[in-house]
Design a protein around this motif. Sequence first.
Motif, PDB file in Angstrom:
ATOM      1  N   GLU A 141       0.826  -1.209   0.000  1.00  0.00           N
ATOM      2  CA  GLU A 141       0.000   0.000   0.000  1.00  0.00           C
ATOM      3  C   GLU A 141       0.862   1.262   0.000  1.00  0.00           C
ATOM      4  OE1 GLU A 141      -3.768   1.827  -0.086  1.00  0.00           O
ATOM      5  OE2 GLU A 141      -3.268  -0.315  -0.189  1.00  0.00           O
ATOM      6  N   LEU A 142       2.007   1.196   0.685  1.00  0.00           N
ATOM      7  CA  LEU A 142       2.893   2.352   0.773  1.00  0.00           C
ATOM      8  C   LEU A 142       3.884   2.427  -0.375  1.00  0.00           C
ATOM      9  CD1 LEU A 142       3.670   2.199   4.601  1.00  0.00           C
ATOM     10  CD2 LEU A 142       2.203   3.853   3.445  1.00  0.00           C
ATOM     11  N   GLY A 143       3.934   1.379  -1.203  1.00  0.00           N
ATOM     12  CA  GLY A 143       4.840   1.380  -2.341  1.00  0.00           C
ATOM     13  C   GLY A 143       6.288   1.149  -1.971  1.00  0.00           C
ATOM     14  N   CYS A 144       6.532   0.309  -0.971  1.00  0.00           N
ATOM     15  CA  CYS A 144       7.909   0.008  -0.561  1.00  0.00           C
ATOM     16  C   CYS A 144       8.037  -1.496  -0.327  1.00  0.00           C
ATOM     17  CB  CYS A 144       8.278   0.777   0.700  1.00  0.00           C
ATOM     18  SG  CYS A 144       7.339   0.277   2.170  1.00  0.00           S
ATOM     19  N   ARG A 145       9.245  -1.953  -0.057  1.00  0.00           N
ATOM     20  CA  ARG A 145       9.470  -3.363   0.251  1.00  0.00           C
ATOM     21  C   ARG A 145       9.164  -3.621   1.721  1.00  0.00           C
ATOM     22  NH1 ARG A 145      14.186  -1.907  -2.209  1.00  0.00           N
ATOM     23  NH2 ARG A 145      15.313  -2.246  -0.264  1.00  0.00           N
ATOM     24  N   SER A 146       8.782  -4.848   2.013  1.00  0.00           N
ATOM     25  CA  SER A 146       8.477  -5.193   3.401  1.00  0.00           C
ATOM     26  C   SER A 146       9.715  -5.067   4.277  1.00  0.00           C
ATOM     27  CB  SER A 146       7.911  -6.616   3.484  1.00  0.00           C
ATOM     28  OG  SER A 146       8.833  -7.551   2.947  1.00  0.00           O
ATOM     29  N   GLY A 147      10.900  -5.330   3.709  1.00  0.00           N
ATOM     30  CA  GLY A 147      12.133  -5.181   4.467  1.00  0.00           C
ATOM     31  C   GLY A 147      12.372  -3.742   4.887  1.00  0.00           C
ATOM     32  N   GLN A 148      12.044  -2.797   4.005  1.00  0.00           N
ATOM     33  CA  GLN A 148      12.182  -1.385   4.357  1.00  0.00           C
ATOM     34  C   GLN A 148      11.235  -1.008   5.492  1.00  0.00           C
ATOM     35  OE1 GLN A 148      11.466   0.241   0.389  1.00  0.00           O
ATOM     36  NE2 GLN A 148      13.557   1.019   0.330  1.00  0.00           N
ATOM     37  N   LEU A 149      10.014  -1.567   5.441  1.00  0.00           N
ATOM     38  CA  LEU A 149       9.042  -1.265   6.489  1.00  0.00           C
ATOM     39  C   LEU A 149       9.490  -1.820   7.832  1.00  0.00           C
ATOM     40  CD1 LEU A 149       6.339   0.168   6.784  1.00  0.00           C
ATOM     41  CD2 LEU A 149       5.200  -2.013   6.396  1.00  0.00           C
ATOM     42  N   GLU A 150      10.072  -3.025   7.818  1.00  0.00           N
ATOM     43  CA  GLU A 150      10.587  -3.613   9.049  1.00  0.00           C
ATOM     44  C   GLU A 150      11.754  -2.785   9.594  1.00  0.00           C
ATOM     45  OE1 GLU A 150      11.621  -7.562   7.998  1.00  0.00           O
ATOM     46  OE2 GLU A 150       9.536  -8.264   7.846  1.00  0.00           O
ATOM     47  N   GLU A 151      12.594  -2.298   8.689  1.00  0.00           N
ATOM     48  CA  GLU A 151      13.726  -1.457   9.117  1.00  0.00           C
ATOM     49  C   GLU A 151      13.222  -0.151   9.726  1.00  0.00           C
ATOM     50  OE1 GLU A 151      17.919   0.312   7.279  1.00  0.00           O
ATOM     51  OE2 GLU A 151      16.411  -0.602   5.959  1.00  0.00           O
ATOM     52  N   ALA A 152      12.168   0.415   9.115  1.00  0.00           N
ATOM     53  CA  ALA A 152      11.599   1.661   9.653  1.00  0.00           C
ATOM     54  C   ALA A 152      11.009   1.426  11.036  1.00  0.00           C
ATOM     55  CB  ALA A 152      10.538   2.192   8.697  1.00  0.00           C
ATOM     56  N   ALA A 153      10.358   0.282  11.231  1.00  0.00           N
ATOM     57  CA  ALA A 153       9.797  -0.037  12.544  1.00  0.00           C
ATOM     58  C   ALA A 153      10.905  -0.226  13.576  1.00  0.00           C
ATOM     59  CB  ALA A 153       8.931  -1.293  12.451  1.00  0.00           C
ATOM     60  N   ALA A 154      12.021  -0.833  13.159  1.00  0.00           N
ATOM     61  CA  ALA A 154      13.143  -1.024  14.075  1.00  0.00           C
ATOM     62  C   ALA A 154      13.752   0.319  14.470  1.00  0.00           C
ATOM     63  CB  ALA A 154      14.206  -1.911  13.411  1.00  0.00           C
ATOM     64  N   VAL A 155      13.823   1.259  13.522  1.00  0.00           N
ATOM     65  CA  VAL A 155      14.325   2.607  13.826  1.00  0.00           C
ATOM     66  C   VAL A 155      13.425   3.284  14.848  1.00  0.00           C
ATOM     67  CG1 VAL A 155      14.576   4.922  12.855  1.00  0.00           C
ATOM     68  CG2 VAL A 155      15.585   2.966  11.691  1.00  0.00           C
ATOM     69  N   GLN A 156      12.103   3.139  14.660  1.00  0.00           N
ATOM     70  CA  GLN A 156      11.159   3.752  15.589  1.00  0.00           C
ATOM     71  C   GLN A 156      11.322   3.188  16.993  1.00  0.00           C
ATOM     72  OE1 GLN A 156       9.253   6.273  15.111  1.00  0.00           O
ATOM     73  NE2 GLN A 156       8.238   6.232  17.092  1.00  0.00           N
ATOM     74  N   ARG A 157      11.528   1.873  17.095  1.00  0.00           N
ATOM     75  CA  ARG A 157      11.729   1.263  18.423  1.00  0.00           C
ATOM     76  C   ARG A 157      13.027   1.751  19.049  1.00  0.00           C
ATOM     77  NH1 ARG A 157       9.768  -3.277  15.587  1.00  0.00           N
ATOM     78  NH2 ARG A 157      11.895  -4.067  15.294  1.00  0.00           N
ATOM     79  N   ALA A 158      14.063   1.938  18.232  1.00  0.00           N
ATOM     80  CA  ALA A 158      15.350   2.383  18.754  1.00  0.00           C
ATOM     81  C   ALA A 158      15.276   3.806  19.286  1.00  0.00           C
ATOM     82  CB  ALA A 158      16.415   2.287  17.666  1.00  0.00           C
ATOM     83  N   LEU A 159      14.356   4.612  18.733  1.00  0.00           N
ATOM     84  CA  LEU A 159      14.243   6.010  19.144  1.00  0.00           C
ATOM     85  C   LEU A 159      13.368   6.191  20.365  1.00  0.00           C
ATOM     86  CD1 LEU A 159      13.883   7.755  15.673  1.00  0.00           C
ATOM     87  CD2 LEU A 159      15.884   7.725  17.165  1.00  0.00           C
ATOM     88  N   GLN A 160      12.723   5.130  20.828  1.00  0.00           N
ATOM     89  CA  GLN A 160      11.871   5.237  22.009  1.00  0.00           C
ATOM     90  C   GLN A 160      12.746   5.180  23.265  1.00  0.00           C
ATOM     91  OE1 GLN A 160       9.050   2.057  21.545  1.00  0.00           O
ATOM     92  NE2 GLN A 160       7.774   3.208  20.103  1.00  0.00           N
ATOM     93  N   VAL A 161      12.698   6.245  24.045  1.00  0.00           N
ATOM     94  CA  VAL A 161      13.496   6.332  25.266  1.00  0.00           C
ATOM     95  C   VAL A 161      12.745   5.644  26.395  1.00  0.00           C
ATOM     96  CG1 VAL A 161      14.579   7.887  26.913  1.00  0.00           C
ATOM     97  CG2 VAL A 161      14.501   8.494  24.488  1.00  0.00           C
TER      98      VAL A 161
END
Length: 288
Positions: A141-161
């Motif tokens: 739906e977002l026009g990206c690869r599932s691997g990119q979406l997983e990487e973006a989710a991992a970045v978001q988790r890393a930024l949570q203090v």
Amino acid sequence: MSTCQIHERNRSWLEAMAASPDANTRLRWRNALVEVNLGLVRMVAQRQSLRSGQPFDELVSAGNLGLIRAVEAFDLRQRCNLSSFAVPYIKGAMLHDVRDNGQPLRTPRRLRELQQRARRLQEQRRSRGQAPLANEALAAELGCRSGQLEEAAAVQRALQVCSLDAPLGGEDAGEPSCLLDQLAAQGAPSWATAEAGDPGDVPQGPQQWLLTQLEQLDTQDKRLLEGHWFEGRSWKELALELRLSCRQTQQRGETLLGWLQAAAGQIPASASESAIQSAIASKAAMAV
């Protein structure tokens, strides 16, 4: 318009603002002054963005608030120009915004934006009563690869203090109840393992331990620690207060922090244990 003409215009408008009979008129003059001086904010934001790597638009947004405060605080009895007076306000607002809202880790902006788009899409589906999309369907739906979406989710988790006082999942007997307890269990400093009741032991608890360490310092060193890490004052402000150079002040302050971390448990050679001791020393500082 020449620089001299700009300075004259700013001062005449400031005088008109000061002479305004009511709040609405003063507000209109203030807004006009802010609008014609927005280029000053963009200039400072460009420099700060190149120096710090922070997004230009975010720096401009913070700098606009600093410009507003500068216009409101300007005193016509001062002989300086508005631009000279406003730059420290603009830069200070940007630095405060980076400190308060900046990301603790530098991560690709494209991944942060992808995660934001994914979250907005899922929220829109929930508001319409639809089930959230699975990872692969969401990526399509977002026009990206599932691997990119997983990487973006991992970045978001890393930024949570995560707070060191945040409770852990389980509360079984003998298990650490929060992250700070878990860190202490892996490598507790001397004040955490000392037996209560021995008169020669260091006082129990991080706050008492930290106060004991600070009492060993002279007045100037104690002021450096309290001013920078407890009160959030800059090295430049403390240098002016203590009549030292900014470089000497920063070097001495960082040396004192290293001493404090070492005193928290004689920092071991292992890098992981060193990180644990640093976290404990920082928590002790925040407890005061």
